[in-house]
Write a protein that holds these residues in place. Structure first.
Motif, PDB file in Angstrom:
ATOM      1  N   GLN A 140       0.825  -1.209   0.000  1.00 55.62           N
ATOM      2  CA  GLN A 140       0.000   0.000   0.000  1.00 55.62           C
ATOM      3  C   GLN A 140       0.858   1.257   0.000  1.00 55.62           C
ATOM      4  O   GLN A 140       0.542   2.239  -0.677  1.00 55.62           O
ATOM      5  CB  GLN A 140      -0.944  -0.010   1.197  1.00 55.62           C
ATOM      6  CG  GLN A 140      -2.106  -0.979   1.059  1.00 55.62           C
ATOM      7  CD  GLN A 140      -3.063  -0.911   2.227  1.00 55.62           C
ATOM      8  OE1 GLN A 140      -2.739  -0.389   3.297  1.00 55.62           O
ATOM      9  NE2 GLN A 140      -4.270  -1.453   2.044  1.00 55.62           N
ATOM     10  N   GLU A 141       1.965   1.225   0.750  1.00 54.35           N
ATOM     11  CA  GLU A 141       2.848   2.393   0.782  1.00 54.35           C
ATOM     12  C   GLU A 141       3.525   2.605  -0.568  1.00 54.35           C
ATOM     13  O   GLU A 141       3.667   3.742  -1.029  1.00 54.35           O
ATOM     14  CB  GLU A 141       3.885   2.237   1.891  1.00 54.35           C
ATOM     15  CG  GLU A 141       4.701   3.497   2.132  1.00 54.35           C
ATOM     16  CD  GLU A 141       5.540   3.427   3.393  1.00 54.35           C
ATOM     17  OE1 GLU A 141       6.553   4.170   3.463  1.00 54.35           O
ATOM     18  OE2 GLU A 141       5.201   2.655   4.306  1.00 54.35           O
ATOM     19  N   ALA A 144       0.877   4.030  -2.860  1.00 56.48           N
ATOM     20  CA  ALA A 144       0.598   5.439  -2.578  1.00 56.48           C
ATOM     21  C   ALA A 144       1.673   6.332  -3.195  1.00 56.48           C
ATOM     22  O   ALA A 144       1.377   7.407  -3.741  1.00 56.48           O
ATOM     23  CB  ALA A 144       0.508   5.661  -1.065  1.00 56.48           C
ATOM     24  N   TRP A 145       2.935   5.893  -3.125  1.00 57.18           N
ATOM     25  CA  TRP A 145       4.021   6.672  -3.730  1.00 57.18           C
ATOM     26  C   TRP A 145       3.868   6.708  -5.246  1.00 57.18           C
ATOM     27  O   TRP A 145       4.035   7.761  -5.871  1.00 57.18           O
ATOM     28  CB  TRP A 145       5.371   6.071  -3.340  1.00 57.18           C
ATOM     29  CG  TRP A 145       6.540   6.915  -3.768  1.00 57.18           C
ATOM     30  CD1 TRP A 145       7.141   7.917  -3.047  1.00 57.18           C
ATOM     31  CD2 TRP A 145       7.245   6.845  -5.016  1.00 57.18           C
ATOM     32  NE1 TRP A 145       8.171   8.470  -3.764  1.00 57.18           N
ATOM     33  CE2 TRP A 145       8.257   7.831  -4.989  1.00 57.18           C
ATOM     34  CE3 TRP A 145       7.108   6.049  -6.156  1.00 57.18           C
ATOM     35  CZ2 TRP A 145       9.128   8.050  -6.052  1.00 57.18           C
ATOM     36  CZ3 TRP A 145       7.977   6.273  -7.229  1.00 57.18           C
ATOM     37  CH2 TRP A 145       8.974   7.250  -7.170  1.00 57.18           C
ATOM     38  N   LYS A 147       1.136   6.429  -6.955  1.00 54.89           N
ATOM     39  CA  LYS A 147      -0.026   7.221  -7.336  1.00 54.89           C
ATOM     40  C   LYS A 147       0.347   8.685  -7.524  1.00 54.89           C
ATOM     41  O   LYS A 147      -0.189   9.375  -8.399  1.00 54.89           O
ATOM     42  CB  LYS A 147      -1.119   7.091  -6.265  1.00 54.89           C
ATOM     43  CG  LYS A 147      -2.433   7.751  -6.653  1.00 54.89           C
ATOM     44  CD  LYS A 147      -3.509   7.472  -5.624  1.00 54.89           C
ATOM     45  CE  LYS A 147      -4.837   8.093  -6.054  1.00 54.89           C
ATOM     46  NZ  LYS A 147      -5.921   7.798  -5.062  1.00 54.89           N
TER      47      LYS A 147
END
Length: 323
Positions: A140-141, A144-145, A147
Protein backbone atom coordinates in the motif's frame (compact mmCIF):
# COMPACT_ATOMS: atom_id res chain seq x y z
CA UNK A 1 6.99 -36.17 -22.33
CA UNK A 2 7.67 -33.80 -25.22
CA UNK A 3 4.35 -34.49 -26.90
CA UNK A 4 2.50 -34.29 -23.58
CA UNK A 5 4.00 -30.89 -22.76
CA UNK A 6 3.36 -29.54 -26.25
CA UNK A 7 -0.29 -30.61 -26.06
CA UNK A 8 -0.71 -28.97 -22.65
CA UNK A 9 0.70 -25.67 -23.94
CA UNK A 10 -1.48 -25.84 -27.04
CA UNK A 11 -4.60 -26.51 -24.96
CA UNK A 12 -3.77 -23.56 -22.73
CA UNK A 13 -3.21 -21.24 -25.70
CA UNK A 14 -6.31 -22.29 -27.62
CA UNK A 15 -8.96 -23.08 -25.03
CA UNK A 16 -8.71 -20.50 -22.24
CA UNK A 17 -9.15 -17.07 -23.80
CA UNK A 18 -6.61 -14.40 -24.64
CA UNK A 19 -3.08 -14.29 -23.26
CA UNK A 20 -0.44 -11.57 -23.51
CA UNK A 21 2.56 -13.60 -22.32
CA UNK A 22 3.62 -17.25 -22.31
CA UNK A 23 6.18 -17.30 -19.46
CA UNK A 24 8.06 -20.57 -19.11
CA UNK A 25 9.97 -20.57 -15.82
CA UNK A 26 13.15 -22.36 -14.93
CA UNK A 27 15.22 -22.93 -18.03
CA UNK A 28 15.66 -26.59 -17.23
CA UNK A 29 13.85 -27.61 -20.43
CA UNK A 30 14.38 -25.60 -23.61
CA UNK A 31 11.28 -24.54 -25.46
CA UNK A 32 12.64 -26.04 -28.65
CA UNK A 33 12.58 -29.44 -26.92
CA UNK A 34 8.80 -29.27 -26.55
CA UNK A 35 7.95 -27.72 -29.92
CA UNK A 36 7.76 -24.06 -28.86
CA UNK A 37 8.65 -22.75 -32.34
CA UNK A 38 5.79 -24.70 -33.90
CA UNK A 39 3.36 -23.69 -31.15
CA UNK A 40 4.15 -19.97 -31.37
CA UNK A 41 3.84 -19.92 -35.15
CA UNK A 42 0.42 -21.55 -34.91
CA UNK A 43 -1.17 -19.59 -32.07
CA UNK A 44 0.22 -16.21 -33.12
CA UNK A 45 -1.55 -16.64 -36.44
CA UNK A 46 -4.81 -17.79 -34.86
CA UNK A 47 -5.85 -17.48 -31.21
CA UNK A 48 -3.01 -15.39 -29.71
CA UNK A 49 -1.82 -12.66 -32.11
CA UNK A 50 1.25 -10.85 -30.80
CA UNK A 51 1.84 -13.36 -28.00
CA UNK A 52 5.01 -12.52 -26.04
CA UNK A 53 7.17 -15.57 -25.40
CA UNK A 54 9.51 -15.78 -22.43
CA UNK A 55 11.46 -19.03 -22.69
CA UNK A 56 13.17 -18.04 -19.49
CA UNK A 57 16.97 -18.25 -19.27
CA UNK A 58 17.12 -19.73 -22.79
CA UNK A 59 18.58 -16.84 -24.79
CA UNK A 60 17.38 -16.57 -28.34
CA UNK A 61 14.37 -15.83 -30.51
CA UNK A 62 11.81 -17.15 -28.01
CA UNK A 63 12.98 -15.11 -25.02
CA UNK A 64 11.24 -11.88 -26.01
CA UNK A 65 12.28 -10.23 -22.78
CA UNK A 66 15.03 -11.33 -20.43
CA UNK A 67 14.53 -11.96 -16.72
CA UNK A 68 17.55 -11.52 -14.44
CA UNK A 69 16.89 -13.35 -11.16
CA UNK A 70 17.15 -11.43 -7.86
CA UNK A 71 19.46 -8.84 -9.33
CA UNK A 72 19.75 -5.70 -11.43
CA UNK A 73 22.10 -5.42 -14.43
CA UNK A 74 25.18 -3.32 -13.80
CA UNK A 75 24.54 -1.07 -16.80
CA UNK A 76 21.70 0.32 -18.86
CA UNK A 77 20.24 -2.06 -21.45
CA UNK A 78 18.22 -1.03 -24.49
CA UNK A 79 16.06 -4.10 -24.99
CA UNK A 80 13.14 -5.54 -22.98
CA UNK A 81 14.03 -7.06 -19.61
CA UNK A 82 12.54 -7.57 -16.17
CA UNK A 83 14.23 -8.13 -12.82
CA UNK A 84 12.50 -10.80 -10.74
CA UNK A 85 13.17 -9.87 -7.11
CA UNK A 86 11.54 -11.13 -3.91
CA UNK A 87 9.98 -8.90 -1.27
CA UNK A 88 11.33 -11.20 1.43
CA UNK A 89 14.46 -13.36 1.33
CA UNK A 90 12.83 -16.18 -0.62
CA UNK A 91 10.14 -16.99 -3.17
CA UNK A 92 6.73 -17.89 -1.83
CA UNK A 93 5.79 -17.92 1.82
CA UNK A 94 8.47 -18.70 4.40
CA UNK A 95 8.50 -18.58 8.17
CA UNK A 96 10.08 -15.56 9.88
CA UNK A 97 10.51 -13.50 6.70
CA UNK A 98 12.64 -10.37 6.48
CA UNK A 99 10.88 -7.94 4.14
CA UNK A 100 12.37 -5.15 2.09
CA UNK A 101 11.12 -1.72 3.06
CA UNK A 102 8.90 0.36 0.73
CA UNK A 103 11.80 2.78 0.38
CA UNK A 104 14.10 -0.05 -0.70
CA UNK A 105 11.62 -1.32 -3.30
CA UNK A 106 11.04 2.17 -4.70
CA UNK A 107 14.81 2.67 -4.95
CA UNK A 108 15.18 -0.63 -6.82
CA UNK A 109 12.31 0.31 -9.13
CA UNK A 110 13.90 3.68 -9.92
CA UNK A 111 17.24 2.05 -10.75
CA UNK A 112 15.62 -0.64 -12.87
CA UNK A 113 13.54 1.83 -14.87
CA UNK A 114 16.55 4.09 -15.41
CA UNK A 115 18.43 1.10 -16.81
CA UNK A 116 15.56 0.24 -19.15
CA UNK A 117 13.86 -2.62 -17.31
CA UNK A 118 10.76 -3.57 -15.35
CA UNK A 119 10.33 -5.06 -11.87
CA UNK A 120 8.40 -8.20 -10.95
CA UNK A 121 8.19 -8.17 -7.15
CA UNK A 122 7.76 -11.65 -5.67
CA UNK A 123 5.18 -12.01 -2.90
CA UNK A 124 4.21 -15.32 -1.27
CA UNK A 125 0.67 -15.81 0.05
CA UNK A 126 0.33 -17.79 3.27
CA UNK A 127 -0.80 -21.45 3.21
CA UNK A 128 -4.31 -20.10 3.84
CA UNK A 129 -4.11 -17.97 0.68
CA UNK A 130 -3.76 -14.66 2.53
CA UNK A 131 -1.45 -11.71 2.11
CA UNK A 132 0.23 -11.00 5.44
CA UNK A 133 -0.65 -7.64 7.04
CA UNK A 134 3.02 -6.59 6.90
CA UNK A 135 3.10 -7.26 3.16
CA UNK A 136 -0.19 -5.46 2.61
CA UNK A 137 1.17 -2.40 4.42
CA UNK A 138 4.36 -2.39 2.31
CA UNK A 139 2.45 -2.74 -0.96
CA UNK A 140 0.00 0.00 0.00
CA UNK A 141 2.85 2.39 0.78
CA UNK A 142 4.53 1.63 -2.54
CA UNK A 143 1.19 2.11 -4.31
CA UNK A 144 0.60 5.44 -2.58
CA UNK A 145 4.02 6.67 -3.73
CA UNK A 146 3.36 5.52 -7.30
CA UNK A 147 -0.03 7.22 -7.34
CA UNK A 148 1.73 10.54 -6.81
CA UNK A 149 5.02 9.91 -8.63
CA UNK A 150 4.00 7.36 -11.25
CA UNK A 151 4.76 9.67 -14.20
CA UNK A 152 8.45 9.18 -13.44
CA UNK A 153 8.03 5.39 -13.70
CA UNK A 154 5.19 4.34 -16.00
CA UNK A 155 5.45 4.81 -19.79
CA UNK A 156 9.07 5.97 -19.52
CA UNK A 157 12.13 5.05 -21.52
CA UNK A 158 15.89 5.33 -21.02
CA UNK A 159 18.05 8.42 -21.37
CA UNK A 160 21.84 8.28 -21.96
CA UNK A 161 22.85 10.12 -18.76
CA UNK A 162 20.84 7.99 -16.34
CA UNK A 163 22.50 8.10 -12.92
CA UNK A 164 24.40 10.24 -10.44
CA UNK A 165 24.70 8.73 -6.96
CA UNK A 166 21.21 8.20 -5.54
CA UNK A 167 19.55 10.05 -8.43
CA UNK A 168 18.14 8.00 -11.30
CA UNK A 169 16.79 9.44 -14.55
CA UNK A 170 13.98 8.29 -16.83
CA UNK A 171 12.67 9.91 -20.01
CA UNK A 172 9.12 10.68 -21.07
CA UNK A 173 8.10 9.29 -24.44
CA UNK A 174 7.50 12.88 -25.61
CA UNK A 175 11.32 13.10 -25.98
CA UNK A 176 11.38 16.41 -24.10
CA UNK A 177 10.76 15.69 -20.42
CA UNK A 178 13.17 13.99 -18.05
CA UNK A 179 12.37 12.70 -14.57
CA UNK A 180 14.89 12.69 -11.74
CA UNK A 181 14.13 10.21 -8.95
CA UNK A 182 16.00 10.60 -5.68
CA UNK A 183 16.17 7.13 -4.11
CA UNK A 184 16.42 7.92 -0.42
CA UNK A 185 18.34 5.06 1.25
CA UNK A 186 16.98 3.27 4.30
CA UNK A 187 17.94 4.94 7.56
CA UNK A 188 18.75 8.34 6.01
CA UNK A 189 17.04 11.73 6.18
CA UNK A 190 16.34 13.94 3.19
CA UNK A 191 19.23 16.36 2.59
CA UNK A 192 18.78 20.08 2.12
CA UNK A 193 19.91 19.86 -1.49
CA UNK A 194 20.15 17.18 -4.19
CA UNK A 195 22.89 17.28 -6.83
CA UNK A 196 23.54 15.59 -10.14
CA UNK A 197 25.83 15.97 -13.12
CA UNK A 198 24.57 16.85 -16.60
CA UNK A 199 20.89 16.78 -17.64
CA UNK A 200 20.67 20.56 -17.41
CA UNK A 201 17.04 21.69 -16.99
CA UNK A 202 15.45 24.31 -19.22
CA UNK A 203 13.02 26.48 -17.27
CA UNK A 204 10.74 25.21 -14.54
CA UNK A 205 11.51 22.11 -12.47
CA UNK A 206 8.55 20.49 -10.68
CA UNK A 207 8.42 18.24 -7.64
CA UNK A 208 5.76 15.72 -8.64
CA UNK A 209 4.35 15.49 -5.14
CA UNK A 210 2.18 18.58 -4.84
CA UNK A 211 3.27 19.77 -8.30
CA UNK A 212 5.49 22.36 -6.63
CA UNK A 213 8.12 24.37 -8.46
CA UNK A 214 11.58 23.98 -6.92
CA UNK A 215 14.62 26.20 -7.09
CA UNK A 216 17.82 24.94 -8.68
CA UNK A 217 21.14 26.19 -9.97
CA UNK A 218 23.42 24.93 -12.72
CA UNK A 219 27.15 25.54 -12.52
CA UNK A 220 30.18 23.75 -13.97
CA UNK A 221 28.06 20.90 -15.29
CA UNK A 222 26.31 20.25 -11.96
CA UNK A 223 22.64 20.77 -11.06
CA UNK A 224 21.85 21.59 -7.42
CA UNK A 225 18.22 21.41 -6.33
CA UNK A 226 17.13 23.10 -3.12
CA UNK A 227 14.46 21.04 -1.39
CA UNK A 228 11.42 22.78 0.13
CA UNK A 229 11.04 22.62 3.89
CA UNK A 230 8.69 20.15 5.54
CA UNK A 231 8.83 17.34 3.00
CA UNK A 232 7.98 13.80 4.06
CA UNK A 233 11.08 11.65 4.50
CA UNK A 234 10.64 9.52 1.37
CA UNK A 235 11.99 9.15 -2.19
CA UNK A 236 11.30 12.17 -4.41
CA UNK A 237 10.64 12.62 -8.12
CA UNK A 238 11.10 15.76 -10.23
CA UNK A 239 10.17 16.59 -13.82
CA UNK A 240 11.79 19.09 -16.16
CA UNK A 241 12.50 19.73 -19.82
CA UNK A 242 16.12 19.03 -20.56
CA UNK A 243 18.20 21.79 -22.09
CA UNK A 244 19.08 20.15 -25.40
CA UNK A 245 15.42 19.79 -26.39
CA UNK A 246 14.68 23.35 -25.34
CA UNK A 247 17.48 24.65 -27.56
CA UNK A 248 16.31 22.50 -30.45
CA UNK A 249 12.82 24.01 -30.22
CA UNK A 250 14.21 27.55 -30.14
CA UNK A 251 16.34 26.85 -33.19
CA UNK A 252 13.40 25.42 -35.11
CA UNK A 253 11.27 28.47 -34.33
CA UNK A 254 13.97 30.94 -35.42
CA UNK A 255 15.65 28.97 -38.18
CA UNK A 256 15.76 31.89 -40.66
CA UNK A 257 17.85 33.97 -38.26
CA UNK A 258 20.19 31.20 -37.17
CA UNK A 259 20.46 28.89 -40.18
CA UNK A 260 24.13 28.31 -39.44
CA UNK A 261 23.37 27.23 -35.87
CA UNK A 262 20.64 24.97 -37.15
CA UNK A 263 23.08 23.14 -39.40
CA UNK A 264 25.54 22.77 -36.55
CA UNK A 265 22.84 21.49 -34.23
CA UNK A 266 21.66 18.98 -36.84
CA UNK A 267 25.21 17.70 -37.23
CA UNK A 268 25.62 17.36 -33.46
CA UNK A 269 22.30 15.51 -33.14
CA UNK A 270 23.34 13.15 -35.92
CA UNK A 271 26.63 12.36 -34.15
CA UNK A 272 24.78 11.82 -30.89
CA UNK A 273 22.29 9.47 -32.58
CA UNK A 274 25.15 7.46 -34.03
CA UNK A 275 26.73 7.16 -30.59
CA UNK A 276 23.45 5.97 -29.06
CA UNK A 277 22.97 3.46 -31.89
CA UNK A 278 26.48 2.16 -31.27
CA UNK A 279 25.67 1.70 -27.57
CA UNK A 280 22.48 -0.20 -28.37
CA UNK A 281 24.26 -2.47 -30.84
CA UNK A 282 27.03 -3.22 -28.36
CA UNK A 283 24.62 -4.13 -25.56
CA UNK A 284 22.36 -6.28 -27.75
CA UNK A 285 25.28 -8.21 -29.17
CA UNK A 286 26.84 -8.76 -25.75
CA UNK A 287 23.69 -10.31 -24.25
CA UNK A 288 22.54 -12.43 -27.20
CA UNK A 289 19.13 -10.75 -27.24
CA UNK A 290 17.22 -11.43 -30.46
CA UNK A 291 14.61 -8.85 -31.41
CA UNK A 292 11.28 -10.32 -32.58
CA UNK A 293 10.37 -9.74 -36.23
CA UNK A 294 6.60 -10.04 -35.79
CA UNK A 295 5.16 -6.46 -35.73
CA UNK A 296 2.35 -7.52 -33.39
CA UNK A 297 4.80 -8.97 -30.89
CA UNK A 298 6.86 -5.76 -31.01
CA UNK A 299 3.74 -3.67 -30.46
CA UNK A 300 2.71 -5.76 -27.46
CA UNK A 301 6.27 -5.63 -26.06
CA UNK A 302 6.17 -1.83 -26.26
CA UNK A 303 2.93 -1.78 -24.26
CA UNK A 304 4.39 -4.27 -21.78
CA UNK A 305 7.42 -2.00 -21.28
CA UNK A 306 5.05 0.85 -20.34
CA UNK A 307 3.82 -1.05 -17.26
CA UNK A 308 7.20 -1.18 -15.43
CA UNK A 309 6.03 -2.72 -12.16
CA UNK A 310 4.00 -5.75 -11.11
CA UNK A 311 3.58 -8.20 -8.25
CA UNK A 312 4.23 -11.91 -8.79
CA UNK A 313 2.20 -13.98 -6.32
CA UNK A 314 4.25 -17.15 -5.89
CA UNK A 315 2.63 -20.18 -4.24
CA UNK A 316 4.91 -23.14 -4.85
CA UNK A 317 5.94 -25.78 -2.34
CA UNK A 318 7.19 -23.18 0.14
CA UNK A 319 3.74 -22.92 1.70
CA UNK A 320 3.45 -26.65 2.39
CA UNK A 321 5.37 -26.63 5.73
CA UNK A 322 2.90 -24.10 7.09
CA UNK A 323 -0.20 -26.15 6.41
Amino acid sequence: YQEYTYNQLKELMTGYGNFDILWLDGGWVKGEEVGLDKLLAEVRSTTQPGLISVDRAIKGRNENYQTPERGIPAKQLNYPWESCITLSHDWGWVANPVFKTPRKVIGMLAEICAKGGSLALGVGPTPQGLIQPEVESILQEIGAWLKVNGKAIYNTRITPNYNTGNVWFTADKNEKTLYAIYALPDGEELPETIEWEGNEPAGRMTLLKGKRAVNYTYKDGKVTVKLPKGLKNEPLAFSFNVKKYYLKERIMKNWKKIIGCLMGAALALNVQAQQVQGFVHEQSKATDYVWPTDPQVLEKLDKWQDQKFGVLFHWGLYSVPGI
